[in-house]
Design an enzyme around this catalytic site. Structure first.
Site, PDB file in Angstrom:
ATOM      1  CG  HIS A  50      56.594 112.803  22.157  1.00 14.90           C
ATOM      2  ND1 HIS A  50      57.595 112.512  21.267  1.00 14.90           N
ATOM      3  CD2 HIS A  50      55.842 111.675  22.260  1.00 14.90           C
ATOM      4  CE1 HIS A  50      57.451 111.270  20.825  1.00 14.90           C
ATOM      5  NE2 HIS A  50      56.395 110.747  21.415  1.00 14.90           N
ATOM      6  CG  PHE A  51      60.405 111.182  24.484  1.00 14.15           C
ATOM      7  CD1 PHE A  51      59.785 110.371  25.408  1.00 14.15           C
ATOM      8  CD2 PHE A  51      60.451 110.762  23.176  1.00 14.15           C
ATOM      9  CE1 PHE A  51      59.221 109.160  25.044  1.00 14.15           C
ATOM     10  CE2 PHE A  51      59.899 109.553  22.793  1.00 14.15           C
ATOM     11  CZ  PHE A  51      59.276 108.744  23.726  1.00 14.15           C
TER      12      PHE A  51
END
Length: 146
Positions: A50-51
């Protein structure tokens, strides 16, 4: 000092690692409200995808953490002890600021209505004094905890 530690939380709700998203319960009024904490660590498994260049805790997991705090409150009520609380609805969710590794989330869920096996909670997550997420959560209390 916490009211419930991780072992005591696991006696109330069925969640386990890696999906147990609360570390402590700091305040508890059975059937009414609870305040918990989540220390957000870079070691959380979701940060790998996630990022990865700018890790951000997914908003849906913050809502889940709020629900787990609410479940601890509602399942501490004598009528619901030993049961499981399931999501029935998520309403009016607002994500106001990102949550990153190193943040400590304060998770507050107040049960505002209970009718039979259904409960509605007003939930707010803070980092320090900053409101980062808020939502109205509806719980359906079901069968025995697995």
């Amino acid at each position: 000092m916490s009211v419930l530690n991780i072992k005591e939380i696991m006696e109330i709700i069925p969640h386990r690692q890696p999906f147990l998203l609360i570390d402590t319960i700091e305040e508890l009024e059975p059937g009414k409200r609870a305040v918990g904490t989540k220390c957000v660590s870079y070691n959380e498994p979701y940060f790998a995808g996630h990022f990865p260049q700018e890790p951000v805790m997914p908003g849906v997991l913050i809502v889940e953490a709020l629900a787990q705090v609410g479940a601890a409150a509602i399942l501490s009520q004598s009528d619901f002890q030993g049961k499981t609380a399931y999501f029935a609805a998520i309403n009016s969710a607002k994500f106001r600021q990102k949550v990153v590794p190193g943040d400590v989330l304060r998770l507050e869920t107040e049960i505002i209505k209970v009718k039979g096996p259904i409960g509605i909670g007003e939930a707010k997550a803070y980092v320090g004094d900053r409101l980062v997420v808020e939502a109205q959560l509806t719980f359906a209390v079901g069968g025995e905890k697995p």
